[in-house]
Design a protein around this motif. Sequence first.
Motif, PDB file in Angstrom:
ATOM      1  N   GLY A   5      -4.411   2.689 -13.862  1.00 39.74           N
ATOM      2  CA  GLY A   5      -5.582   3.537 -13.601  1.00 39.74           C
ATOM      3  C   GLY A   5      -5.815   3.811 -12.124  1.00 39.74           C
ATOM      4  N   THR A  24      -8.892  -1.789  -5.482  1.00 38.69           N
ATOM      5  CA  THR A  24      -7.638  -1.038  -5.643  1.00 38.69           C
ATOM      6  C   THR A  24      -6.779  -1.156  -4.386  1.00 38.69           C
ATOM      7  OG1 THR A  24      -8.615   1.044  -4.873  1.00 38.69           O
ATOM      8  CG2 THR A  24      -8.693   0.622  -7.246  1.00 38.69           C
ATOM      9  N   GLY A  51     -15.694  -1.117  -8.579  1.00 36.93           N
ATOM     10  CA  GLY A  51     -15.412  -1.480  -7.188  1.00 36.93           C
ATOM     11  C   GLY A  51     -15.986  -2.846  -6.823  1.00 36.93           C
ATOM     12  N   ALA A 109      -8.443  -1.247   2.320  1.00 35.34           N
ATOM     13  CA  ALA A 109      -7.566  -2.309   1.815  1.00 35.34           C
ATOM     14  C   ALA A 109      -8.315  -3.559   1.359  1.00 35.34           C
ATOM     15  CB  ALA A 109      -6.549  -2.694   2.900  1.00 35.34           C
ATOM     16  N   SER A 110      -9.594  -3.689   1.706  1.00 37.38           N
ATOM     17  CA  SER A 110     -10.324  -4.878   1.257  1.00 37.38           C
ATOM     18  C   SER A 110     -10.875  -4.708  -0.149  1.00 37.38           C
ATOM     19  CB  SER A 110     -11.481  -5.191   2.213  1.00 37.38           C
ATOM     20  OG  SER A 110     -12.472  -4.177   2.129  1.00 37.38           O
ATOM     21  N   GLY A 111     -10.886  -3.481  -0.659  1.00 34.37           N
ATOM     22  CA  GLY A 111     -11.455  -3.218  -1.977  1.00 34.37           C
ATOM     23  C   GLY A 111     -10.488  -3.617  -3.086  1.00 34.37           C
ATOM     24  N   GLY A 169     -13.809  -1.737 -12.448  1.00 36.93           N
ATOM     25  CA  GLY A 169     -13.819  -0.273 -12.359  1.00 36.93           C
ATOM     26  C   GLY A 169     -14.896   0.241 -11.435  1.00 36.93           C
ATOM     27  N   LEU A 208     -11.044   1.080  11.174  1.00 38.80           N
ATOM     28  CA  LEU A 208     -10.448   2.421  11.306  1.00 38.80           C
ATOM     29  C   LEU A 208     -11.161   3.172  12.435  1.00 38.80           C
ATOM     30  CD1 LEU A 208      -8.260   4.196   9.898  1.00 38.80           C
ATOM     31  CD2 LEU A 208     -10.128   5.246   8.618  1.00 38.80           C
ATOM     32  N   LYS A 220     -18.062  -3.713  -4.247  1.00 39.42           N
ATOM     33  CA  LYS A 220     -19.396  -3.826  -3.671  1.00 39.42           C
ATOM     34  C   LYS A 220     -20.399  -4.305  -4.727  1.00 39.42           C
ATOM     35  CE  LYS A 220     -21.393  -0.431  -0.802  1.00 39.42           C
ATOM     36  NZ  LYS A 220     -20.962   0.779  -0.504  1.00 39.42           N
TER      37      LYS A 220
HETATM   38  N1  LIG Z   1     -11.902   0.363  -9.277  1.00 39.99           N
HETATM   39  C1  LIG Z   1     -11.178   1.122 -10.104  1.00 39.99           C
HETATM   40  O1  LIG Z   1     -10.850   0.714 -11.240  1.00 39.99           O
HETATM   41  C2  LIG Z   1     -10.748   2.489  -9.703  1.00 39.99           C
HETATM   42  C3  LIG Z   1     -11.172   3.072  -8.518  1.00 39.99           C
HETATM   43  N2  LIG Z   1     -10.763   4.331  -8.192  1.00 39.99           N
HETATM   44  C4  LIG Z   1     -11.206   4.970  -6.951  1.00 39.99           C
HETATM   45  O2  LIG Z   1     -10.510   4.363  -5.869  1.00 39.99           O
HETATM   46  C5  LIG Z   1     -11.336   4.321  -4.714  1.00 39.99           C
HETATM   47  C6  LIG Z   1     -11.475   2.857  -4.279  1.00 39.99           C
HETATM   48  O3  LIG Z   1     -12.061   2.127  -5.340  1.00 39.99           O
HETATM   49  P1  LIG Z   1     -12.288   0.557  -5.273  1.00 39.99           P
HETATM   50  O4  LIG Z   1     -11.090  -0.125  -4.735  1.00 39.99           O
HETATM   51  O5  LIG Z   1     -12.806   0.192  -6.609  1.00 39.99           O
HETATM   52  O6  LIG Z   1     -13.479   0.482  -4.189  1.00 39.99           O
HETATM   53  P2  LIG Z   1     -14.052  -0.765  -3.405  1.00 39.99           P
HETATM   54  O7  LIG Z   1     -15.505  -0.509  -3.249  1.00 39.99           O
HETATM   55  O8  LIG Z   1     -13.618  -2.046  -4.054  1.00 39.99           O
HETATM   56  O9  LIG Z   1     -13.339  -0.645  -1.967  1.00 39.99           O
HETATM   57  C7  LIG Z   1     -13.611   0.394  -1.063  1.00 39.99           C
HETATM   58  C8  LIG Z   1     -12.861   0.122   0.229  1.00 39.99           C
HETATM   59  O10 LIG Z   1     -13.098   1.181   1.145  1.00 39.99           O
HETATM   60  C9  LIG Z   1     -13.486   0.617   2.420  1.00 39.99           C
HETATM   61  N3  LIG Z   1     -14.284   1.626   3.125  1.00 39.99           N
HETATM   62  C10 LIG Z   1     -15.546   2.022   2.908  1.00 39.99           C
HETATM   63  N4  LIG Z   1     -15.902   3.001   3.760  1.00 39.99           N
HETATM   64  C11 LIG Z   1     -14.808   3.260   4.535  1.00 39.99           C
HETATM   65  C12 LIG Z   1     -14.549   4.155   5.617  1.00 39.99           C
HETATM   66  N5  LIG Z   1     -15.482   5.012   6.046  1.00 39.99           N
HETATM   67  N6  LIG Z   1     -13.343   4.118   6.192  1.00 39.99           N
HETATM   68  C13 LIG Z   1     -12.376   3.239   5.777  1.00 39.99           C
HETATM   69  N7  LIG Z   1     -12.572   2.371   4.747  1.00 39.99           N
HETATM   70  C14 LIG Z   1     -13.779   2.379   4.143  1.00 39.99           C
HETATM   71  C15 LIG Z   1     -14.227  -0.642   2.000  1.00 39.99           C
HETATM   72  O11 LIG Z   1     -14.359  -1.575   3.036  1.00 39.99           O
HETATM   73  P3  LIG Z   1     -15.639  -1.612   4.007  1.00 39.99           P
HETATM   74  O12 LIG Z   1     -16.814  -1.102   3.230  1.00 39.99           O
HETATM   75  O13 LIG Z   1     -15.782  -3.058   4.388  1.00 39.99           O
HETATM   76  O14 LIG Z   1     -15.293  -0.732   5.139  1.00 39.99           O
HETATM   77  C16 LIG Z   1     -13.260  -1.144   0.932  1.00 39.99           C
HETATM   78  O15 LIG Z   1     -12.115  -1.702   1.554  1.00 39.99           O
HETATM   79  C17 LIG Z   1     -12.673   4.953  -5.124  1.00 39.99           C
HETATM   80  O16 LIG Z   1     -12.660   6.312  -4.793  1.00 39.99           O
HETATM   81  C18 LIG Z   1     -12.684   4.800  -6.638  1.00 39.99           C
HETATM   82  O17 LIG Z   1     -13.486   5.772  -7.248  1.00 39.99           O
HETATM   83  C19 LIG Z   1      -9.886   5.019  -8.981  1.00 39.99           C
HETATM   84  C20 LIG Z   1      -9.429   4.493 -10.151  1.00 39.99           C
HETATM   85  C21 LIG Z   1      -9.847   3.181 -10.613  1.00 39.99           C
END
Ligand SMILES: NC(=O)C1=CN([C@@H]2O[C@H](COP(=O)(O)OP(=O)(O)OC[C@H]3O[C@@H](n4cnc5c(N)ncnc54)[C@H](OP(=O)(O)O)[C@@H]3O)[C@@H](O)[C@H]2O)C=CC1
Length: 337
Positions: free
Chosen positions: A313, A13, A192, A9-11, A190, A63, A194
């Motif tokens: 997307g 999407t 992410g 949820a911090s990422g 797109g 988690l 990081k």
């Molecule tokens: N960005 C985009 O435009 C698009 C992305 N996607 C896909 O959606 C997914 C997410 O993308 P996006 O939001 O860009 O990614 P981000 O890198 O922005 O976010 C990833 C998230 O996952 C968390 N995370 C990492 N490892 C774990 C774990 N082991 N357990 C639980 N949470 C975890 C991270 O937090 P923390 O590391 O602090 O734990 C963070 O909240 C990816 O698979 C991407 O390919 C699909 C379509 C479009």
Amino acid sequence: MLKAAIIGASGYTGAELAGLIHGHPHLELAGLYVSEGSQDAHKPFASLHPRWRGVIEAPLLPLDDEALSRIHTEADLVLLATAHEVSHDLAPGFLAKGLPVFDLSGAFRVPGEGFYDKFYGFAHQHAGWLADAAYGLAEWNQDAIKAAKLIAVPGCYPTASLSALKPLQTAGLIADGNRPIISAVSGVSGAGRKASMNNSFCEVSLKPYGVFNHRHQPEISHHLGTQVVFQPHLGNFIRGILATVYVQLKDGVTDEQIAAAYHQAYDGQKIVRLAGQWPQINDVAGTPFCDLHWSRDGNQLIVVSAIDNLLKGAASQAIQCINIHQGFSPLAGLVKE
Ligand SMILES: NC(=O)C1=CN([C@@H]2O[C@H](COP(=O)(O)OP(=O)(O)OC[C@H]3O[C@@H](n4cnc5c(N)ncnc54)[C@H](OP(=O)(O)O)[C@@H]3O)[C@@H](O)[C@H]2O)C=CC1
Ligand SMILES: CC(=O)N[C@@H](CCC(=O)OP(=O)(O)O)C(=O)O
């Protein structure tokens, strides 16, 4: 109200999902999760995404085992906004507990021997779930989305590209043997949240990447049913994708047949808009829409498709899938009707 847990949820999407679920008439948030060892665990969600300050008060939770059993007992559905390998590992556990899973990653999108080894760099361990997952291209796969337990929400470039090409393919208008060419530009979100050198402010310009080896080429080809050439570019803007698609038409295809193919596919589908003018990213950024427009010169057709990579997307398409799966109004939580 159905309770939706968001993992990742911090990422980028994941944050979009949190906002959409917060505003959804039939969904409520059942926890915002990050990895067990995340440096953001226990921080308020809104401290990372301040546009939600005073609106979404929940913290980001690690988690861990306790969180997993809380989700198993309290949530009605799970959204995975996590990297492909993480989704691959997490999804089966939630599914085994009977929770529907909506996965935004690529982990369950493309069945096929050796596909994940070649394009994702890991060996897929869940062939059964991979075979049973519904591809969540919302306008095209409603019956499968409704019936499935696991919904693989499409990638951002595949959503833009397939929305443009499927009407032509379905109507049989593409010349035999033609490989449609997709040239697409994506905003930096797109990649992410990081940090990396490739997406740092001073480094980003406008340039191609993934030439002849991007994982979305086989995803698009598989779900279109014919091979395509796909060339992505990184642009120096935050969000949005503009895809320009070049197609050879069969001899004798008329303007009316092209228009009929698009109208048949999308009339009544409010998220895909036949724009009547060339789409631009500013018109779709921050919205769940996909805008399409086309023009032809003889047998050569150009179609342009624009979406927000984080919404149509990714996150808003996931909400479309939940709406279909749960029998809610197709636009619930997305567009006021
Ligand atoms: N960005 C985009 O435009 C698009 C992305 N996607 C896909 O959606 C997914 C997410 O993308 P996006 O939001 O860009 O990614 P981000 O890198 O922005 O976010 C990833 C998230 O996952 C968390 N995370 C990492 N490892 C774990 C774990 N082991 N357990 C639980 N949470 C975890 C991270 O937090 P923390 O590391 O602090 O734990 C963070 O909240 C990816 O698979 C991407 O390919 C699909 C379509 C479009
Ligand atoms: C600009 C940028 O880097 N974009 C990403 C695509 C993001 C996406 O659609 O996601 P999936 O990884 O879920 O398929 C890329 O090209 O890898």
